[in-house]
Design a protein around this motif. Structure first.
Motif, PDB file in Angstrom:
ATOM      1  N   GLU A  94       0.843  -1.506  -0.150  1.00  0.00           N
ATOM      2  CA  GLU A  94      -0.085  -0.185  -0.251  1.00  0.00           C
ATOM      3  C   GLU A  94       0.732   1.138   0.286  1.00  0.00           C
ATOM      4  O   GLU A  94       0.366   2.086  -0.536  1.00  0.00           O
ATOM      5  CB  GLU A  94      -1.430   0.061   1.030  1.00  0.00           C
ATOM      6  CG  GLU A  94      -2.118  -0.598   1.273  1.00  0.00           C
ATOM      7  CD  GLU A  94      -3.090  -0.676   2.668  1.00  0.00           C
ATOM      8  OE1 GLU A  94      -2.892  -0.133   2.915  1.00  0.00           O
ATOM      9  OE2 GLU A  94      -3.975  -1.843   2.569  1.00  0.00           O
ATOM     10  N   THR A  95       1.684   1.787   0.801  1.00  0.00           N
ATOM     11  CA  THR A  95       2.388   2.352   1.246  1.00  0.00           C
ATOM     12  C   THR A  95       3.688   2.184  -1.036  1.00  0.00           C
ATOM     13  O   THR A  95       4.040   4.028  -0.879  1.00  0.00           O
ATOM     14  CB  THR A  95       3.648   2.292   2.155  1.00  0.00           C
ATOM     15  OG1 THR A  95       3.740   1.844   3.381  1.00  0.00           O
ATOM     16  CG2 THR A  95       4.588   3.701   1.824  1.00  0.00           C
ATOM     17  N   VAL A  96       3.834   1.594  -1.394  1.00  0.00           N
ATOM     18  CA  VAL A  96       4.677   1.552  -2.492  1.00  0.00           C
ATOM     19  C   VAL A  96       3.423   2.364  -3.380  1.00  0.00           C
ATOM     20  O   VAL A  96       3.882   3.022  -4.774  1.00  0.00           O
ATOM     21  CB  VAL A  96       4.956   0.390  -2.952  1.00  0.00           C
ATOM     22  CG1 VAL A  96       5.457   0.321  -4.525  1.00  0.00           C
ATOM     23  CG2 VAL A  96       6.550   0.067  -2.305  1.00  0.00           C
ATOM     24  N   ASP A  97       1.946   1.588  -4.205  1.00  0.00           N
ATOM     25  CA  ASP A  97       1.148   2.251  -4.912  1.00  0.00           C
ATOM     26  C   ASP A  97       0.515   3.483  -4.439  1.00  0.00           C
ATOM     27  O   ASP A  97       0.221   4.427  -5.516  1.00  0.00           O
ATOM     28  CB  ASP A  97      -0.077   1.423  -3.963  1.00  0.00           C
ATOM     29  CG  ASP A  97      -0.108  -0.004  -4.767  1.00  0.00           C
ATOM     30  OD1 ASP A  97       1.184  -0.392  -5.816  1.00  0.00           O
ATOM     31  OD2 ASP A  97      -0.761  -0.906  -4.750  1.00  0.00           O
ATOM     32  N   SER A  98       1.053   3.709  -3.096  1.00  0.00           N
ATOM     33  CA  SER A  98       0.433   5.791  -2.657  1.00  0.00           C
ATOM     34  C   SER A  98       1.666   6.027  -3.055  1.00  0.00           C
ATOM     35  O   SER A  98       1.221   7.695  -3.223  1.00  0.00           O
ATOM     36  CB  SER A  98      -0.054   5.262  -1.179  1.00  0.00           C
ATOM     37  OG  SER A  98       0.004   6.328  -0.695  1.00  0.00           O
ATOM     38  N   LEU A  99       2.963   5.699  -2.322  1.00  0.00           N
ATOM     39  CA  LEU A  99       4.189   6.757  -3.237  1.00  0.00           C
ATOM     40  C   LEU A  99       3.825   7.227  -4.758  1.00  0.00           C
ATOM     41  O   LEU A  99       4.434   7.815  -4.811  1.00  0.00           O
ATOM     42  CB  LEU A  99       5.333   5.947  -2.360  1.00  0.00           C
ATOM     43  CG  LEU A  99       5.850   6.021  -0.583  1.00  0.00           C
ATOM     44  CD1 LEU A  99       7.055   5.519  -0.979  1.00  0.00           C
ATOM     45  CD2 LEU A  99       5.641   7.710  -0.864  1.00  0.00           C
ATOM     46  N   ASP A 100       3.618   5.441  -5.197  1.00  0.00           N
ATOM     47  CA  ASP A 100       3.836   6.118  -6.586  1.00  0.00           C
ATOM     48  C   ASP A 100       3.002   7.542  -6.852  1.00  0.00           C
ATOM     49  O   ASP A 100       2.658   7.620  -7.940  1.00  0.00           O
ATOM     50  CB  ASP A 100       3.021   4.393  -7.544  1.00  0.00           C
ATOM     51  CG  ASP A 100       4.399   4.577  -9.102  1.00  0.00           C
ATOM     52  OD1 ASP A 100       5.076   4.618  -9.590  1.00  0.00           O
ATOM     53  OD2 ASP A 100       3.097   3.895  -9.998  1.00  0.00           O
ATOM     54  N   ALA A 101       1.553   6.784  -6.720  1.00  0.00           N
ATOM     55  CA  ALA A 101       0.130   8.196  -7.176  1.00  0.00           C
ATOM     56  C   ALA A 101       0.748   9.850  -6.381  1.00  0.00           C
ATOM     57  O   ALA A 101       0.783  10.070  -7.182  1.00  0.00           O
ATOM     58  CB  ALA A 101      -0.689   6.979  -6.126  1.00  0.00           C
ATOM     59  N   LEU A 102       1.458   9.711  -5.575  1.00  0.00           N
ATOM     60  CA  LEU A 102       1.940  10.987  -5.112  1.00  0.00           C
ATOM     61  C   LEU A 102       3.359  11.134  -6.410  1.00  0.00           C
ATOM     62  O   LEU A 102       2.911  12.597  -6.448  1.00  0.00           O
ATOM     63  CB  LEU A 102       3.003  10.956  -3.820  1.00  0.00           C
ATOM     64  CG  LEU A 102       1.320  11.162  -2.706  1.00  0.00           C
ATOM     65  CD1 LEU A 102       2.556  10.730  -1.375  1.00  0.00           C
ATOM     66  CD2 LEU A 102       1.064  12.357  -3.069  1.00  0.00           C
ATOM     67  N   LEU A 103       3.508  10.252  -6.423  1.00  0.00           N
ATOM     68  CA  LEU A 103       4.756  10.618  -7.820  1.00  0.00           C
ATOM     69  C   LEU A 103       4.493  11.491  -8.967  1.00  0.00           C
ATOM     70  O   LEU A 103       4.988  12.659  -9.872  1.00  0.00           O
ATOM     71  CB  LEU A 103       5.964   9.424  -7.469  1.00  0.00           C
ATOM     72  CG  LEU A 103       6.792   9.679  -6.445  1.00  0.00           C
ATOM     73  CD1 LEU A 103       8.181   8.712  -7.235  1.00  0.00           C
ATOM     74  CD2 LEU A 103       7.928  10.996  -6.084  1.00  0.00           C
ATOM     75  N   SER A 104       3.623  10.914  -9.358  1.00  0.00           N
ATOM     76  CA  SER A 104       3.069  11.188 -10.265  1.00  0.00           C
ATOM     77  C   SER A 104       2.237  12.167 -10.702  1.00  0.00           C
ATOM     78  O   SER A 104       2.121  13.476 -11.304  1.00  0.00           O
ATOM     79  CB  SER A 104       1.541  10.298 -10.738  1.00  0.00           C
ATOM     80  OG  SER A 104       2.107   9.020 -11.151  1.00  0.00           O
ATOM     81  N   THR A 105       1.729  12.581  -9.614  1.00  0.00           N
ATOM     82  CA  THR A 105       0.467  14.087  -8.847  1.00  0.00           C
ATOM     83  C   THR A 105       1.942  15.178  -8.694  1.00  0.00           C
ATOM     84  O   THR A 105       2.054  15.880  -9.239  1.00  0.00           O
ATOM     85  CB  THR A 105      -0.174  13.911  -7.576  1.00  0.00           C
ATOM     86  OG1 THR A 105      -0.719  13.098  -8.290  1.00  0.00           O
ATOM     87  CG2 THR A 105      -0.573  15.280  -7.811  1.00  0.00           C
ATOM     88  N   ALA A 106       3.425  14.320  -8.266  1.00  0.00           N
ATOM     89  CA  ALA A 106       4.299  15.709  -8.001  1.00  0.00           C
ATOM     90  C   ALA A 106       4.981  15.853  -9.601  1.00  0.00           C
ATOM     91  O   ALA A 106       4.952  16.926  -9.776  1.00  0.00           O
ATOM     92  CB  ALA A 106       4.957  14.956  -7.161  1.00  0.00           C
ATOM     93  N   PHE A 107       4.653  14.892 -10.259  1.00  0.00           N
ATOM     94  CA  PHE A 107       5.175  15.422 -11.851  1.00  0.00           C
ATOM     95  C   PHE A 107       4.161  16.337 -11.972  1.00  0.00           C
ATOM     96  O   PHE A 107       4.740  17.512 -12.956  1.00  0.00           O
ATOM     97  CB  PHE A 107       5.527  14.118 -12.584  1.00  0.00           C
ATOM     98  CG  PHE A 107       6.248  14.268 -13.392  1.00  0.00           C
ATOM     99  CD1 PHE A 107       7.416  13.692 -13.571  1.00  0.00           C
ATOM    100  CD2 PHE A 107       6.008  14.714 -14.723  1.00  0.00           C
ATOM    101  CE1 PHE A 107       7.948  13.797 -14.508  1.00  0.00           C
ATOM    102  CE2 PHE A 107       7.100  14.839 -15.679  1.00  0.00           C
ATOM    103  CZ  PHE A 107       8.257  14.137 -15.827  1.00  0.00           C
TER     104      PHE A 107
END
Lengths: 323, 323, 323, 323, 323
Positions: free
Chosen positions: B235-248
């Motif tokens: 879950e952490t990894v998925d959520s970080l991945d989504a956050l990074l997309s938004t950060a991008f």
């Protein structure tokens, strides 16, 4: 810290203020049970309670440290539940999270709370006034706590809806607003809420299915109701997340449109100066035969020409929407 | 290379330092078992051990070469597990991966480790001090190794959370930072972690379900606990991945906004020069009758006019936020 | 408010205008049933009805407050259904939502409606003229209400298709339109529709499966038909949502293309002025020996040169598509 | 064209060079089987073989024309498998696809190959040297072919990993590279690979499950191994696809950043010329009283002033990173 | 309109030209069946046929109006199927859709066709020449129609592949093409195809599973073959959709790159004019002591200087790729 402890008999709280060990010893009746509430317990407190009630090592470890995942675990007759609490801090427009771990046995309930929010005191009071729920014994307590926490999820999602509305207004306002940071932060909050809500669905579904001994058959509609509220929270959160993504795209589009508008404004402004400069250049030429130069009103004429050119361009650009 | 080998009897390690073949021969008691630890074994070592313990050809092939996928395979009574190890190298802000293959039989455990990190020595020591786990025999060793590896997954995800926080700060800082390369690299690391974590869920779920002979019924809560940690990592990894997309996306928006700001600054700056140039052009015209030209203070007047025009524009642009 | 109440016997409505309590008492025959329709009931009305028909506390709570999620709940023989109603307000190009809660027992139907739209009066009239459906008793009423609501979903999606077509036309028109706000609003409406449609699929599937006592076996094809209409609505909505995302991307591309066109137009326009300025500068130089300056037609020649340069550039830019 | 045909007896190839019809007639022993290899067969060849072995009409149609989907079909005791072959053509950095159809009966194997790559000759030779696999009869041949094809999938994905690394380097290099076409082409190749890999997972899973008669129970671990390799290929491909999407976004960000850098460079360069032009304009004014004009070194002074202004701006822009 | 009607006996069409009611009456043999083909029937025709064959009210309603969703419904022994037909109109590069509804009973088939394309006449002729299929009775007709329709899906997807290839070429060509509208339209067509293909998978899977009475066990491989073709169409469509999204992103990147190129070309062009303007400005200054002004060849020298400056910049910009 032990924040509250009581013996419940025949569906209501007894006045007995004894130490929890004594209360535990007195809970001998069929429907008697003890409810001990801990808040950020020390390892020693945790250990004492665990030993007295025969709690499983793994569950105690999980209850002792915060930042667990919502889950339901059965150890024989005992049920162990971890649930995340959420509350909205108005001052910071932020969602805070806490945690409650519950051990529910045949004749006892142990709740372990981490973090500031969601004290269980009011939930306990409400429960103590509702015989219908309390009659179900420890399973009723389980319901009351989950129900309260999930209701607070809905409060939080209501606040998030308002935040998204504000961002929407800001994105589509004529002002130059840089909303990307706000959208990012809100997406992050929503991810936080999702991490509390989504993994809880499976435990609640199992409680509603009726194959958990601690939940009597006639209590399952209550858990189905909670599951339904949880589904509502999850849907709201998913839908807000998707809306924010769209809002972000719209924000990007607004930036592009504004840049375009600026570029045209700048160009139009430049033309207002460059054209008179050309005129000045022309009358700065050194030809011997330039009749205008000898006119008495040549100079005012040139200035007027410049003003007329600038004014004409102004009107032109205004009409075409460039200025 | 054989890095460690011991005979375990009655839930504790014996002192016997014999060759592993002899230890194997001595493991005749009901709860006796041998644990052989290999690190980057040569094909010959691998072959010897495989023959002695009757390991399946396919499993031996998989254990012999690195870059396998996490998996659990049963060959009769024997269980074969491949698990990826992860660790975070601070110096490079990078996640490194290794691999452990385990053969778990009734009376033996063979672990084969590839890569640098996650030596099993400390896991073995910890295990040797915890009779509760060791009592479960080879199944307990299986648990101890998986538990340790998965705990390290959580350490790695904690580091990734910090990295994402740093990127966040950088993206929303006023500085001109080019974060796309960092975001890309981090997304790549996250994909690496996901490749270790996600395929392991199914093997751990099977171990937790209790239908693997090597795992006794009473040990399943331990594997459910591991499954829960694994879910947390996922879950952490998925959520970080989504956050990074938004950060991008936010990074892209910042670039656009900065470009817009730059464009307006440049335009305002240009105006400060172009307007005085127009004035100079005007007084450079060759009209015979231009009264200012004959004034004693015509020249300083013109310079002042230019300075006033530039100053006025400066104030104007400052006020409207263009400069 | 109680908006309608009647006793149905042998598949048709009786004329009996008595109070609902009396009607309830008269519904003693095998196929007799009472249908009470409430609209935004007061808590007292709700309470009275609930008590008279023995409705479950949780269902009554859900029926009493709006903004529930579509769901189907069984309490013994009784079925409780919440369904969202949708209608399209032409004046505002907006989708509005309401809600209907239904309690369906062996010999009664209680419908509770919230919000303005979708009054049930016409549904009831239609039903009263269709003996085929009414013969199925309360289950027939259940079908009639769901069927009508879902048919209105299809009307709403038809309107949304038109809205998307309009946006499409606007995006690809040559005009400078800022469609992002419209796309955003429409995406929001679509999310609203989805929240009504998607969670209803599971209840309708359960009604169609035939294991709900209130729905006789021979009535299941009717519910399968509703399920099919619902699937159609869901597919339309998903497909519109995807189309809108593509339309948004196309809108962004249009903005970029337009900016590019503008930039080239502006540059070409600037060249038309800057080149004559250079010529004027040249003839403004103070060299002693510049033959042109002494020509009689030097000045007109210079002006012509400027015009020719500008004209030549104009033709050049027109040909290459920059102007 | 019939490219190879042999009779296998007791786990090894016989020398018998007869026509395939005769070989078929001789395959009477319990473990005897014939393996006929066809390559781009004519309809007549296909028809002859189909008739002789009683192959099902539908399977023969599918085997006869290329561009089928990977699938496994059972017709009574016979198994029909279609599998896509992949290989990487270095010269063009492209993935090519071919196809193999297999009919596996109790005593025969018919392989039909389409396209250039992946000839089965080496697979057959390897198989003929591995009694362990050949002992399993036609099922062993089935395994050998699938195993070889899937191993080549892994070779192809390894090449794709290299391609993605190259693109990565190019995207983040300081050079102005237009990588979008390369990323697009690679995404297309990856989609091709996915179309071969993903639909094969279900057939292999069925072969590994043990309910296909042609695959004896003890052979299922081999197919589970293939399934695992297939899963690895699928994961690699998915992860590369996601990485490429991120690389694309990063490429877009690089373009924006470069445009911004260019714009600032251009503006700074323009300032270096425009400011001296203003100075020249000032000393071109025609005021009677301009002391500098009469200085002996007025002209060099003005040139120095211009150079100093340009130089000062240069330093300023260099320091702020605009040049 | 009734377009064709015939009695089939012993696997072949009889010559009997009677009215369909008489044919129906004659279909008394075990394998006899009647096939009535309707095209855009009037409500009366529909009603007559429905009554004669005892078709279910809901199915008749669905068959009577177009724009249904693909589905399979069983009413006792009768099977009702709705299937969407697709065909590609070359002239408009567009996909058109029609619809066929089929009622398949023990001794009859009623086909109802809506829209222009996909007349069933050729399918019927083909079927009448293939005893193998016709022997299966009404189930064989069902197969023949579905097979033909699905084959046309594959034709349509082949055309879409060509369209995507064209767009690809256009996107990556050096020309300035505005492909967003074409990509949008194609995405819309693909969504249309998907709406026909995807919901049909479940009905075909049910027909292939063998639990539909109208389909004899030995006919299921034929439906599995259709299911496979359908899966191929679905995969192609999904993959094209993903490719188009990537093409769109590449298109956006191309626009940005072109804008960047334009900006640099424009700036370089501006420099070619601005630098000579500065030189002209310098020689337009009014200093008393400017030696060049008195040179005989001062003016040509200045012009040469301007040309040299412009030429030098030209070479410089050409080399650095700005022009």
């Amino acid at each position: 810290m032990i924040v509250d402890c009581a013996l419940y008999r025949d569906g209501s709280r007894t006045d007995d203020d004894s130490h929890w060990r004594e209360l535990k010893a007195k809970a001998t009746g069929d429907d008697d049970f003890v409810w001990i509430g801990l808040h950020d317990p020390t390892p020693e407190e945790m250990h004492d309670v665990a030993e007295a009630f025969g709690l499983h090592r793994l569950a105690v470890e999980d209850a002792g440290e915060p930042h667990q995942r919502p889950k339901l675990e059965r150890f024989g007759e005992m049920v162990f539940l971890v649930i995340k609490t959420l509350w909205y801090v108005d001052a910071e427009d932020a969602v805070e999270t806490g945690e409650i771990a519950m051990f529910v046995g045949k004749d006892f309930v142990v709740t372990v709370r981490h973090g500031q929010g969601n004290e269980l005191h009011t939930a306990r009071s409400a429960l103590e006034h509702s015989r219908q729920v309390l009659d179900h014994g420890p399973g009723g307590v389980l319901y009351a706590v989950i129900d309260r926490v999930v209701d607070e999820y809905l409060d939080v999602t209501d606040e998030l809806v308002i935040d998204v509305d504000e961002i929407e207004t800001s994105v589509f306002s004529a002002d130059r607003t840089n909303d990307s940071a706000r959208i990012y932060v809100l997406k992050r909050e929503i991810a936080e809420v999702r991490r509390a809500v989504l993994p809880l669905r499976e435990p609640v579904a199992r409680l509603a299915s009726g194959d958990i001994a601690a939940v009597p058959e006639e209590a399952t509609p209550f858990f189905r109701d909670v599951a339904d509220h949880l589904a509502r929270a999850a849907e709201t959160v998913d839908s807000l997340d998707a809306l924010l993504s769209t809002a972000f795209d719209a924000h990007l589009a607004q930036i592009s449109v504004q840049q375009n508008d600026d570029m045209r404004k700048i160009s139009a402004g430049a033309a207002l100066i460059v054209v008179p400069t050309l005129i000045a250049g022309i009358y700065g030429m050194n030809f011997r035969h330039m009749p205008e130069l000898d006119w008495s009103f040549g100079y005012p004429f040139a200035l007027l020409l410049m003003a007329a050119a600038a004014g004409g361009l102004w009107v032109l650009f205004k009409r075409s929407g460039w200025l």
